[in-house]
Design an enzyme around this catalytic site. Structure first.
Site, short mmCIF file in Angstrom:
data_model
loop_
_atom_site.label_atom_id
_atom_site.label_comp_id
_atom_site.label_asym_id
_atom_site.label_seq_id
_atom_site.Cartn_x
_atom_site.Cartn_y
_atom_site.Cartn_z
N GLY A 80 0.82 -1.21 0.00
CA GLY A 80 0.00 0.00 0.00
C GLY A 80 0.86 1.25 0.00
O GLY A 80 2.07 1.19 0.07
N SER A 81 0.18 2.39 -0.08
CA SER A 81 0.89 3.67 -0.02
C SER A 81 1.59 3.80 1.33
O SER A 81 1.04 3.46 2.37
CB SER A 81 -0.11 4.81 -0.19
OG SER A 81 0.47 6.03 0.23
#
Lengths: 130, 426
Positions: free
Chosen positions: A55-56
């Site tokens: 994920g970010s």
């Protein structure tokens, strides 16, 4: 850690990656990214099943913020180790004294967990946590 | 499912138990979680760190830094700081807002931990840049990719919390790009179909980077066919946008970057199944993606993302010499303090300021409020700016060449007449 009766959680499965920074309202725990399939759902208190993949990196801060304001998921469920989520849990524990519960489950369990279902956390693990 | 235990040296075990104080013990606890989650079996010493956690994203970041200060944390290795939420030297448009106080406090807390107040996303322009093979712990996507690719230093991509923990412990989990085998190219991107006059233009490298990131994702690509003397600014243009369109942390440029004397060196002699060839059409479509609908009306010109290099500052000063920014627009140039001071000594800052350009240090125009009130199109020569700004501050953007940026600023209108765009669209 979930408290009270909280070994049972309602499942919310993210079917696409969510950039928490832009897509989650920390104050309410609601997914506000209009393009996201789970737009309008709340993560708070849920068994939040994250999609696979990295994920970010800003997701770490946002997860810690949800712990701070009390809108965190009840348990975050992943299928493989995820530094973004696991560091968030460690940092929340360091500064707020309670973490974000993160559980790595088998592929079969992971795939069975669909939105709206109930997830019962294995008692043995719950007892060994904090 | 439990993670395998992380092996600690005797020293690390003592650090975890508090021998070097509670802040080091805290840092070790967080790093052990990072190591477990990353599949690392042990730690590797680092020589320096670059920290991004000094950028305000919420109270939790402040609480964490304050907790470290309460435990008397000091960095164990030389540590530099990334951009902050505001410009400390000239606080700018958002200084009066309530969160400015929290943002300033956060920056101050990191300085108190012994970090150098560099406030730049281009730490590779600071004196004594990392050496080939040096093991470092850097955050900031473009800096990580530049360090691995161009300098041959070794770092994984650190983020909020873990960056400062690595600096305090002087350690990082040994995994990822610290290991030889993970630094080899997994895909090949050929650019030999691009004509020389296209490869001779700075803008080409911003577009190329956009494509490289999308093709590579989080893998290490080898780019084959670039001129062997391609300069650092152009390599930087590639990695800074590729780190966003993909999650590029390292690339090879065959015949140019230090771990790619030839294609075999880049790939470790392995046969690479995935080979792409970039065409002019690819460049044109990248430009279209990076350019918004456009109102035609110019609101601002933004140059210096990531922070300007000294050669770029010189180019800008030469182009602005004897000209002036149109009174109906603004032109912002962002640089780190160190490059800014060097540019001052060389007269570049004076030249662009006489032309009416506003030079900003410590922060970036796409989040620091400088563009809060603008309406219309922002012209930039940076693909990273063009990619990041629209979702961050909801502006329309046009990717341009440096000449077009300067001409737009001087004429007060969007200028898009560079020969380059006709060449790639041909």
């Amino acid at each position: 850690m979930a408290v009270g009766s909280a070994n049972t959680f309602e499942v919310l499965r993210l079917t696409e990656p969510l950039n928490f920074w832009a897509g989650l309202d920390i104050a309410t725990g609601e997914i506000v990214d209009r393009q996201h399939p789970q737009h309008g759902q709340r993560v708070t208190g849920k068994a939040l099943v994250l999609p696979p993949g990295e994920g970010s990196s800003s997701n770490t801060s946002v997860l810690v913020e949800t712990v701070r304001v009390g809108t965190a998921p009840g348990v975050v469920i992943i299928q493989q180790h995820d530094p973004i989520v696991e560091v968030a849990a460690a940092v929340a524990r360091e500064i707020y004294g309670h973490g974000l519960d993160v559980l790595i489950v088998s592929r079969q369990t992971y795939e069975e967990l669909q939105t709206g279902a109930s997830f019962v956390r294995p008692v043995e693990r719950a007892a060994s946590e904090e | 499912m439990t993670a395998a235990a992380v092996h600690l040296t005797a020293d690390e075990q003592r650090m975890l138990e508090g021998a070097d104080g509670p802040a080091v013990a805290l840092a070790m606890r967080v790093l052990i979680e990072l190591a477990k989650a990353s599949g690392a079996e042990d730690f590797i010493p680092i020589t320096r760190a670059h920290v991004v956690g000094c950028f305000y994203t919420g109270q939790a970041g402040v609480d964490f830094a304050q907790r470290l200060i309460d435990l008397k944390a000091q960095v164990r290795v030389p540590t530099t700081l990334n951009t902050g939420w505001l410009n400390l030297r000239n606080e700018g448009p958002r200084a009066e807002r309530p969160i400015a106080a929290a943002a300033r406090l956060l920056m101050d807390l990191y300085a108190q931990m012994g970090c150098a107040q560099t406030w730049t996303c281009a730490p590779y322009y600071l004196p004594e840049r990392p050496a080939y093979g040096e093991t470092i712990a850097w955050g900031e996507t473009n800096a990580v990719a530049f360090a691995n690719s161009v300098l041959g230093a070794r770092t994984n991509r650190f983020a909020d919390f873990t960056d400062i923990c690595a600096a305090i412990a002087g350690r990082a989990p040994r995994c990822g790009l610290y290991l030889d085998e993970n630094r080899l190219a997994e895909i090949v991107i050929q650019v030999d179909k691009l004509p020389f006059d296209v490869l001779d233009h700075d803008a080409c490298y911003h577009l190329l980077g956009h494509i490289v990131g999308r093709l590579a994702g989080d893998r290490v690509p080898a780019i084959d066919g670039l001129p062997p003397d391609v300069d650092e600014d152009r390599l930087r243009a590639i990695v800074s946008i590729a780190a966003l369109t993909g999650s590029l942390k390292m690339m090879h440029v065959v015949g140019r970057t230090p771990e790619a004397a030839d294609l075999d060196a880049a790939t470790g002699g392995r046969q690479i199944a995935e080979v792409h060839s970039i065409t002019l059409d690819d460049l044109t479509s990248a430009r279209e993606i990076l350019t918004g609908p456009g109102t035609g009306r110019l609101s601002a010109v933004c140059v210096g993302t990531p922070h300007l290099s000294l050669p770029e500052f010189k180019q800008l000063a030469e182009r602005f010499a004897g000209r002036h920014v149109h009174p109906g627009t603004v032109c912002y140039v962002s640089a780190g303090r160190f490059v800014h001071e060097a540019a001052q000594r060389l007269g570049y800052v004076g030249e662009v300021e006489r032309a009416g350009v506003t030079v900003i240090t410590d922060t970036c125009t796409y989040y620091s409020g400088y563009l809060d009130d603008v309406e219309g199109t922002v012209v930039t020569n940076s693909a990273k700016w063009a990619f990041y700004a629209p979702p961050n501050i909801r502006v329309d953007v046009r990717l341009a060449t440096l000449d077009e940026c300067v001409d737009s600023a001087v004429r007060g209108e969007v200028v898009a007449d560079d020969q380059f765009w006709r060449v790639i669209a041909a």
